[in-house]
Design a protein around this motif. Structure first.
Motif, PDB file in Angstrom:
ATOM      1  N   ASN A 163       2.364  -7.488   0.999  1.00 37.87           N
ATOM      2  CA  ASN A 163       1.718  -8.415   1.924  1.00 37.87           C
ATOM      3  C   ASN A 163       0.350  -7.878   2.302  1.00 37.87           C
ATOM      4  O   ASN A 163       0.083  -6.680   2.185  1.00 37.87           O
ATOM      5  CB  ASN A 163       2.581  -8.610   3.183  1.00 37.87           C
ATOM      6  CG  ASN A 163       2.866  -7.288   3.900  1.00 37.87           C
ATOM      7  OD1 ASN A 163       3.485  -6.393   3.324  1.00 37.87           O
ATOM      8  ND2 ASN A 163       2.411  -7.160   5.130  1.00 37.87           N
ATOM      9  N   GLU A 164      -0.497  -8.755   2.774  1.00 44.33           N
ATOM     10  CA  GLU A 164      -1.840  -8.360   3.168  1.00 44.33           C
ATOM     11  C   GLU A 164      -1.820  -7.704   4.544  1.00 44.33           C
ATOM     12  O   GLU A 164      -0.949  -7.973   5.373  1.00 44.33           O
ATOM     13  CB  GLU A 164      -2.765  -9.584   3.204  1.00 44.33           C
ATOM     14  CG  GLU A 164      -2.976 -10.255   1.855  1.00 44.33           C
ATOM     15  CD  GLU A 164      -3.712  -9.358   0.873  1.00 44.33           C
ATOM     16  OE1 GLU A 164      -4.576  -8.571   1.335  1.00 44.33           O
ATOM     17  OE2 GLU A 164      -3.431  -9.434  -0.338  1.00 44.33           O
ATOM     18  N   SER A 167      -0.690  -9.393   7.960  1.00 41.78           N
ATOM     19  CA  SER A 167       0.316 -10.431   7.742  1.00 41.78           C
ATOM     20  C   SER A 167       1.695  -9.783   7.783  1.00 41.78           C
ATOM     21  O   SER A 167       1.821  -8.569   7.895  1.00 41.78           O
ATOM     22  CB  SER A 167       0.101 -11.138   6.408  1.00 41.78           C
ATOM     23  OG  SER A 167       0.359 -10.253   5.332  1.00 41.78           O
ATOM     24  N   PRO A 292       0.844  -3.376   5.632  1.00 44.55           N
ATOM     25  CA  PRO A 292       0.964  -3.895   4.264  1.00 44.55           C
ATOM     26  C   PRO A 292       1.866  -3.029   3.394  1.00 44.55           C
ATOM     27  O   PRO A 292       1.651  -1.824   3.256  1.00 44.55           O
ATOM     28  CB  PRO A 292      -0.486  -3.864   3.745  1.00 44.55           C
ATOM     29  CG  PRO A 292      -1.135  -2.762   4.516  1.00 44.55           C
ATOM     30  CD  PRO A 292      -0.461  -2.711   5.858  1.00 44.55           C
ATOM     31  N   ARG A 294       3.152  -2.431  -0.548  1.00 45.99           N
ATOM     32  CA  ARG A 294       2.462  -2.605  -1.826  1.00 45.99           C
ATOM     33  C   ARG A 294       3.427  -2.410  -2.987  1.00 45.99           C
ATOM     34  O   ARG A 294       4.491  -1.803  -2.837  1.00 45.99           O
ATOM     35  CB  ARG A 294       1.305  -1.601  -1.931  1.00 45.99           C
ATOM     36  CG  ARG A 294       0.215  -1.811  -0.903  1.00 45.99           C
ATOM     37  CD  ARG A 294      -0.864  -0.768  -0.972  1.00 45.99           C
ATOM     38  NE  ARG A 294      -0.379   0.553  -0.567  1.00 45.99           N
ATOM     39  CZ  ARG A 294      -1.170   1.599  -0.335  1.00 45.99           C
ATOM     40  NH1 ARG A 294      -2.474   1.479  -0.483  1.00 45.99           N
ATOM     41  NH2 ARG A 294      -0.660   2.762   0.023  1.00 45.99           N
TER      42      ARG A 294
END
Length: 327
Positions: A163-164, A167, A292, A294
């Motif tokens: 996710n960014e 967010s 975030p 990854r």
């Protein structure tokens, strides 16, 4: 299916393949099953073409396994309820075994990805500060090799997509972000941990080695083995509420101890159903504040133990904190 990413299997890790997402993983899995199946109608099947089979398959004895992904970050949770309760009993007694927050959120700490190693890699006994006499009025530690080196039986999840920053991943979307599962051994130096972990948690006691299996089992492959975990009787926050009842993988897990002379003994046998929190709940909580995740990140379940004497996932529990011998 991989026309836009034709080189993903030419790379030394599976990160690029993982980043393609669950739909592509499913398609590749189905294609491989078709090529390997004894009942396939595929004219390119390995069953019917010895030259293709010899080119595509390697004998296990000729293979040296490496880490399957490049791991950027590693977060270890504490979702094994029975382990958390039993360890709490050893140190604080049954009345205070679990902290008040334990059933409200998936407890975790950030560990080191740099010391995650593949199975069968030698683990060196770590050196750290140890308090030889915890009952002494004057607390004077010594620096020495750990005398209480422990293993911890865990499951790990490798992230496919993240996710960014800023967010979050919603609970019912979290499953689609999982690439697959690995076995995880979170090595722990218990005497170093006892001296250092208050107030900010374990540090050198945990960062010297964590072992994972070289094979990642795709999430789709474990879908038939989903089951209900340990019931959480606490009213949890809405962001942790799952619409799916069968939320954890049910795998039989075993610990076998092998001596330098080659003698092996089964010392524990349990199931991964013994988790209070699911991996989707861990992901939802991990990203709640906008952190975030990854591709390639590793999430650990925490030690998985049952309630019976032979179902303990750590030497700490099996020995009662060092009070009894393990045969």
């Amino acid at each position: 299916m991989l026309k836009d990413s034709p080189t993903v299997f030419h790379e030394p890790t599976l990160n690029s393949f993982a980043a393609l997402g669950r739909q592509i993983h499913s398609q590749v899995r189905s294609a491989l099953q078709d090529l390997l199946s004894s009942e396939t109608q595929n004219p390119a099947a390995l069953r019917d073409d010895p030259d293709l089979r010899n080119a595509a398959l390697l004998h296990r004895s000729t293979v040296h396994n490496h880490l399957p992904v490049s791991i950027g970050d590693y977060t270890d949770f504490y979702a094994g309820y029975n382990h958390a309760f039993m360890v709490g009993c050893l140190f604080r007694g049954p009345a205070n075994a679990l902290q008040p927050n334990y059933t409200h959120l998936p407890v975790a700490y950030h560990s080191r990805s740099s010391s995650v190693i593949v199975s069968n890699t030698p683990v060196y006994r770590p050196i750290g500060q140890i308090l030889l006499d915890p009952s002494a009025e004057q607390k004077e530690p010594t620096t020495a090799a750990a005398r209480r080196l422990d293993m911890e039986l865990e499951l790990g999840v490798i992230m496919a997509t993240g996710n960014e920053l800023g967010s979050r991943i919603k609970i019912d979307d979290a499953e689609s972000h999982i690439f697959g599962y690995v076995l995880l051994n979170d090595w722990s130096a218990r005497d170093i941990q006892a001296w250092e972990y208050v107030p900010l948690g374990p540090f050198n006691a945990k960062n010297f080695a964590s072992t994972i299996s070289p094979w990642i089992v795709l999430a789709d492959a474990l879908e038939p083995f989903m089951a209900k975990g340990i019931e959480n009787k606490t009213v949890i926050q809405n962001y942790l509420k799952e619409s799916r009842a069968e939320n954890v993988v049910d795998l039989e897990l075993e610990v076998e101890l092998t001596t330098s002379e080659g003698h092996s003994t089964m010392i524990a046998k349990t199931t991964s159903r013994n988790l209070l929190w699911s991996f989707p709940q861990m992901i939802a909580h991990h990203t709640l504040g906008g952190c975030p995740l990854r591709t390639g990140d590793l999430l650990g379940s925490g030690t998985i133990s049952g309630t019976e004497a032979n179902q303990k996932g750590s030497l700490l529990e099996l020995s009662g904190g060092g009070k009894s011998e393990i045969t």
